[in-house]
Design a protein around this motif. Structure first.
Motif, mmCIF file in Angstrom:
data_model
loop_
_atom_site.group_PDB
_atom_site.id
_atom_site.type_symbol
_atom_site.label_atom_id
_atom_site.label_comp_id
_atom_site.label_asym_id
_atom_site.label_seq_id
_atom_site.Cartn_x
_atom_site.Cartn_y
_atom_site.Cartn_z
ATOM 1 N N GLU A 181 0.829 -1.215 0.000
ATOM 2 C CA GLU A 181 0.000 0.000 0.000
ATOM 3 C C GLU A 181 0.861 1.261 0.000
ATOM 4 N N ASP A 182 1.895 1.273 0.847
ATOM 5 C CA ASP A 182 2.773 2.451 0.913
ATOM 6 C C ASP A 182 3.543 2.648 -0.390
ATOM 7 N N ILE A 183 3.906 1.542 -1.031
ATOM 8 C CA ILE A 183 4.601 1.642 -2.318
ATOM 9 C C ILE A 183 3.656 2.240 -3.359
ATOM 10 N N LEU A 184 2.423 1.742 -3.394
ATOM 11 C CA LEU A 184 1.457 2.248 -4.372
ATOM 12 C C LEU A 184 1.174 3.732 -4.138
ATOM 13 N N LEU A 185 1.089 4.132 -2.883
ATOM 14 C CA LEU A 185 0.850 5.543 -2.578
ATOM 15 C C LEU A 185 1.994 6.416 -3.112
ATOM 16 N N ASP A 186 3.247 5.977 -2.916
ATOM 17 C CA ASP A 186 4.374 6.753 -3.438
ATOM 18 C C ASP A 186 4.386 6.791 -4.962
ATOM 19 N N LEU A 187 3.925 5.724 -5.603
ATOM 20 C CA LEU A 187 3.797 5.742 -7.059
ATOM 21 C C LEU A 187 2.731 6.748 -7.494
ATOM 22 N N MET A 188 1.667 6.864 -6.720
ATOM 23 C CA MET A 188 0.645 7.867 -7.021
ATOM 24 C C MET A 188 1.228 9.276 -6.889
ATOM 25 N N ARG A 189 2.112 9.451 -5.927
ATOM 26 C CA ARG A 189 2.770 10.759 -5.763
ATOM 27 C C ARG A 189 3.690 11.050 -6.942
ATOM 28 N N GLU A 190 4.379 10.024 -7.447
ATOM 29 C CA GLU A 190 5.190 10.209 -8.653
ATOM 30 C C GLU A 190 4.290 10.613 -9.820
ATOM 31 N N GLY A 191 3.100 10.030 -9.867
ATOM 32 C CA GLY A 191 2.138 10.386 -10.909
ATOM 33 C C GLY A 191 1.728 11.841 -10.815
ATOM 34 N N ASN A 192 1.570 12.350 -9.606
ATOM 35 C CA ASN A 192 1.243 13.769 -9.428
ATOM 36 C C ASN A 192 2.339 14.661 -10.005
ATOM 37 N N VAL A 193 3.591 14.288 -9.767
ATOM 38 C CA VAL A 193 4.719 15.065 -10.301
ATOM 39 C C VAL A 193 4.696 15.021 -11.829
ATOM 40 N N TYR A 194 4.433 13.845 -12.380
ATOM 41 C CA TYR A 194 4.352 13.697 -13.837
ATOM 42 C C TYR A 194 3.262 14.611 -14.405
ATOM 43 N N ARG A 195 2.070 14.582 -13.792
ATOM 44 C CA ARG A 195 0.960 15.403 -14.294
ATOM 45 C C ARG A 195 1.265 16.892 -14.163
ATOM 46 N N THR A 224 4.179 18.255 -14.414
ATOM 47 C CA THR A 224 5.105 18.548 -15.508
ATOM 48 C C THR A 224 4.339 18.717 -16.818
ATOM 49 N N LYS A 225 3.392 17.810 -17.089
ATOM 50 C CA LYS A 225 2.599 17.887 -18.314
ATOM 51 C C LYS A 225 1.763 19.168 -18.358
ATOM 52 N N MET A 226 1.198 19.559 -17.230
ATOM 53 C CA MET A 226 0.387 20.768 -17.195
ATOM 54 C C MET A 226 1.258 22.005 -17.383
ATOM 55 N N ASN A 227 2.451 21.983 -16.827
ATOM 56 C CA ASN A 227 3.390 23.094 -17.034
ATOM 57 C C ASN A 227 3.831 23.179 -18.500
ATOM 58 N N GLU A 228 3.995 22.014 -19.136
ATOM 59 C CA GLU A 228 4.332 22.006 -20.562
ATOM 60 C C GLU A 228 3.201 22.641 -21.374
ATOM 61 N N ASP A 255 -6.202 15.268 -1.473
ATOM 62 C CA ASP A 255 -5.763 16.550 -0.905
ATOM 63 C C ASP A 255 -4.400 16.964 -1.450
ATOM 64 N N GLU A 256 -3.466 16.018 -1.522
ATOM 65 C CA GLU A 256 -2.132 16.318 -2.043
ATOM 66 C C GLU A 256 -2.207 16.735 -3.510
ATOM 67 N N THR A 257 -3.059 16.061 -4.276
ATOM 68 C CA THR A 257 -3.221 16.396 -5.695
ATOM 69 C C THR A 257 -3.788 17.795 -5.840
ATOM 70 N N LEU A 258 -4.841 18.087 -5.093
ATOM 71 C CA LEU A 258 -5.470 19.398 -5.181
ATOM 72 C C LEU A 258 -4.500 20.493 -4.756
ATOM 73 N N TYR A 259 -3.706 20.211 -3.741
ATOM 74 C CA TYR A 259 -2.755 21.216 -3.260
ATOM 75 C C TYR A 259 -1.645 21.449 -4.280
ATOM 76 N N SER A 260 -1.079 20.353 -4.813
ATOM 77 C CA SER A 260 0.066 20.503 -5.718
ATOM 78 C C SER A 260 -0.362 20.985 -7.093
ATOM 79 N N GLU A 261 -1.402 20.377 -7.661
ATOM 80 C CA GLU A 261 -1.786 20.725 -9.023
ATOM 81 C C GLU A 261 -2.612 22.000 -9.077
ATOM 82 N N TYR A 262 -3.447 22.204 -8.079
ATOM 83 C CA TYR A 262 -4.383 23.324 -8.158
ATOM 84 C C TYR A 262 -4.079 24.411 -7.135
#
Length: 200
Positions: A55-69, A71-75, A129-136
């Protein structure tokens, strides 16, 4: 000290890359820690130093996904002329939903696993919450806090998740991409609906 930290980051990245491969191949529910360990160069003890469960591994992968998104939005913002408006925001969000990448596949694996996993259910609100904070939250170039308030409702999050699930589970991405303009119009309609205070 700096070298030690760099080594830790390298090992953690190795674990996440291995886990990504295994989750994409086997799914979440049938993946064990042992499955991931054998894909790395770490000893069992070294591996468990970084992660105690899948579960903790999957959560960190989701956080990597947030960073990826992010980057794409900044592009997108770097190539977009003009101010952020309903059109540009809708296009950016539709591109995010329809993007074909491993992180989207992992996110769908997460959504499916969450249904029967109490720990993942609890982590979902943290992830949102992390997604909304970082992306938005104004971290995207050319935007400021409040530009993405439309996207923080349960209705919009569920709408995005539904499209993402359709891309992955129903293999609908090509059809959706052919009709990208329709999705942009739907998102813009949602913005107007939101502005009129009709979103519940």
């Amino acid at each position: 000290m700096i070298e030690k930290k760099a080594n830790r980051e390298i090992r953690k990245k190795e674990i996440l890359d291995a886990a990504k491969k295994v989750f994409l191949r086997k799914g979440f529910d049938t993946t064990t820690m042992e499955d991931i360990i054998v894909e790395t160069s770490l000893s069992r003890g070294g591996f468990y130093y970084y992660y105690k469960n899948t579960e903790d591994i999957l959560l960190d992968l989701m956080r990597e996904g947030n960073v990826y998104r992010m980057t794409k939005m900044n592009e997108f913002m770097a190539t977009y002329d003009g101010q952020l408006d309903h059109q540009s925001l809708a296009e950016m969000l539709v591109d995010k939903m329809l993007d074909n990448n491993e992180f989207m596949s992992l996110y769908v694996i997460y959504l499916q696993a969450m249904k029967n996993n109490e720990k993942l259910k609890k982590l979902y609100s943290v992830l949102v919450d992390e997604t909304l904070y970082s992306e938005y939250g104004g971290d995207i170039n050319g935007t400021k806090l409040g530009d993405f308030e439309y996207c923080t409702t349960d209705l919009f999050i569920y709408l995005m998740n539904t499209v993402i699930l359709g891309c992955e589970i129903l293999d609908a991405r090509e059809t959706y991409l052919k009709n990208r303009g329709f999705f942009v119009d739907v998102v813009k309609f949602y913005f107007k609906y939101y502005e009129k205070g009709k979103v519940k």
